[in-house]
Design an enzyme around this catalytic site. Sequence first.
Site, mmCIF file in Angstrom:
data_model
loop_
_atom_site.group_PDB
_atom_site.id
_atom_site.type_symbol
_atom_site.label_atom_id
_atom_site.label_comp_id
_atom_site.label_asym_id
_atom_site.label_seq_id
_atom_site.Cartn_x
_atom_site.Cartn_y
_atom_site.Cartn_z
ATOM 1 N N ARG A 274 0.817 -0.914 -0.214
ATOM 2 C CA ARG A 274 0.051 -0.002 -0.250
ATOM 3 C C ARG A 274 1.047 1.297 -0.155
ATOM 4 O O ARG A 274 0.233 2.428 -0.542
ATOM 5 C CB ARG A 274 -1.377 -0.103 1.105
ATOM 6 C CG ARG A 274 -1.903 -1.055 0.813
ATOM 7 C CD ARG A 274 -2.476 -1.373 2.440
ATOM 8 N NE ARG A 274 -3.944 0.097 2.002
ATOM 9 C CZ ARG A 274 -4.227 0.593 3.116
ATOM 10 N NH1 ARG A 274 -4.247 0.210 4.545
ATOM 11 N NH2 ARG A 274 -5.160 1.876 3.439
ATOM 12 N N ASN B 200 -7.984 7.907 6.005
ATOM 13 C CA ASN B 200 -7.185 7.610 5.429
ATOM 14 C C ASN B 200 -5.262 7.985 5.328
ATOM 15 O O ASN B 200 -5.257 8.395 6.660
ATOM 16 C CB ASN B 200 -6.401 8.291 3.654
ATOM 17 C CG ASN B 200 -8.623 8.747 3.527
ATOM 18 O OD1 ASN B 200 -9.197 7.781 3.999
ATOM 19 N ND2 ASN B 200 -8.606 9.572 1.869
ATOM 20 N N ASP C 261 -2.910 7.647 3.442
ATOM 21 C CA ASP C 261 -2.000 7.647 2.580
ATOM 22 C C ASP C 261 -1.532 9.519 2.292
ATOM 23 O O ASP C 261 -2.048 10.370 3.416
ATOM 24 C CB ASP C 261 -2.685 8.392 1.019
ATOM 25 C CG ASP C 261 -4.067 9.117 1.266
ATOM 26 O OD1 ASP C 261 -4.969 8.718 0.689
ATOM 27 O OD2 ASP C 261 -4.163 10.130 1.081
ATOM 28 N N HIS D 104 -6.628 7.300 11.947
ATOM 29 C CA HIS D 104 -6.112 6.277 11.719
ATOM 30 C C HIS D 104 -4.402 5.618 11.465
ATOM 31 O O HIS D 104 -4.377 5.259 10.676
ATOM 32 C CB HIS D 104 -7.164 5.403 10.454
ATOM 33 C CG HIS D 104 -8.283 5.162 10.858
ATOM 34 N ND1 HIS D 104 -9.317 4.775 9.920
ATOM 35 C CD2 HIS D 104 -9.082 5.618 12.057
ATOM 36 C CE1 HIS D 104 -10.924 4.736 10.533
ATOM 37 N NE2 HIS D 104 -10.380 4.946 11.827
HETATM 38 N N1 APR Z 1 -15.500 9.532 -5.240
HETATM 39 C C1 APR Z 1 -16.397 9.797 -3.362
HETATM 40 N N2 APR Z 1 -16.700 8.528 -2.548
HETATM 41 C C2 APR Z 1 -16.202 7.167 -3.607
HETATM 42 C C3 APR Z 1 -15.687 7.573 -4.408
HETATM 43 C C4 APR Z 1 -15.471 8.506 -4.792
HETATM 44 N N3 APR Z 1 -14.893 8.343 -6.356
HETATM 45 N N4 APR Z 1 -15.267 6.059 -4.755
HETATM 46 C C5 APR Z 1 -16.000 5.344 -3.921
HETATM 47 N N5 APR Z 1 -16.858 6.109 -2.710
HETATM 48 C C6 APR Z 1 -17.485 6.169 -1.894
HETATM 49 C C7 APR Z 1 -17.790 4.247 -1.212
HETATM 50 O O1 APR Z 1 -19.110 5.253 -1.627
HETATM 51 C C8 APR Z 1 -17.911 4.479 0.039
HETATM 52 O O2 APR Z 1 -18.973 4.991 0.559
HETATM 53 O O3 APR Z 1 -15.975 6.129 -0.878
HETATM 54 C C9 APR Z 1 -16.581 5.312 0.533
HETATM 55 C C10 APR Z 1 -15.340 3.922 0.942
HETATM 56 O O4 APR Z 1 -15.960 3.790 2.081
HETATM 57 P P1 APR Z 1 -14.282 2.390 2.364
HETATM 58 O O5 APR Z 1 -14.236 1.310 1.367
HETATM 59 O O6 APR Z 1 -15.917 2.135 3.851
HETATM 60 O O7 APR Z 1 -14.040 3.305 2.955
HETATM 61 P P2 APR Z 1 -13.676 4.007 4.681
HETATM 62 O O8 APR Z 1 -14.832 4.628 4.879
HETATM 63 O O9 APR Z 1 -12.794 5.338 4.304
HETATM 64 O O10 APR Z 1 -13.389 2.900 5.428
HETATM 65 C C11 APR Z 1 -12.806 3.535 6.912
HETATM 66 O O11 APR Z 1 -11.898 1.645 7.659
HETATM 67 O O12 APR Z 1 -10.978 -0.566 6.657
HETATM 68 C C12 APR Z 1 -10.992 0.316 7.749
HETATM 69 O O13 APR Z 1 -8.943 1.600 8.356
HETATM 70 C C13 APR Z 1 -9.678 1.872 7.186
HETATM 71 O O14 APR Z 1 -10.105 3.929 7.322
HETATM 72 C C14 APR Z 1 -10.762 3.036 6.828
HETATM 73 C C15 APR Z 1 -11.483 2.641 7.172
#
Ligand code: APR
Length: 228
Positions: free
Chosen positions: A58, A89, A91, A106
Amino acid sequence: MKNKSVVILSGAGISAESGLGTFRDSDGLWEQYDLNEVATIDGWHRNPALVLDFYDQRREQVLRAQPNTAHLALKELERLYDVTIITQNIDDLHERAGSSKIIHLHGEILKGRSVKTDRELYPVKTSIKLGDLAPDGHQLRPHVVWFGEEVPKMVEAENVVRKADILIVVGTSLNVYPAAGLRYAVKNHATCYLVDPNEMNITDQHFYHYQGNACAMIPLLVEELLAK
Ligand code: APR
């Protein structure tokens, strides 16, 4: 005039268009890896080499990625507002876009720490292998908060959200607590925006939903807020 405060709660979705995978979308990271093996303290104790390899991969992807127009638009918002980014995030794309105030709930993949303490952080630009030691003589690990570990910056983040005049939630499924609960710390007078291509179905709080990808919707929302 004191600038209004804008707080952004960002998640993996804001970095998706920079080529970094999300977690819970259909092609997400948790479809490819077992979260329990690579993102929990138990997984670390069971197989640290696997965890180190997961974060090495990653880290490489983050170093190859570039901030996108959504990250850059959030920097523009600082022209008229007091902006704080609270991100889930790991990153550094908000940093590279030039945002001034960023809270990583995180952790940060380009930093490492001793397994014994998170008080000292060390830059990590390549990989961390078993046997790589922190100055305290203990194994180095990614400065990432694993499931089951404390989220040390939550109090700081809650205090920031409490003072927000505007809250923008972008690119997060709001699945993971305590980060997902931050939206409840916002005051009644605050205006809340949600940027996400999915429906989201939030019924207990009013959000203006800019339904679409971050690179389409964040510049639009920022333009509107700068025109106010
Ligand atoms: N633009 C905006 N939103 C988007 C896009 C995009 N191009 N592509 C996907 N999404 C949205 C999805 O619809 C979803 O609601 O981004 C969200 C991603 O959700 P997750 O994959 O659950 O990511 P996140 O909410 O950041 O996860 C939270 O979970 O695994 C742990 O530590 C990790 O920080 C992370 C935490």
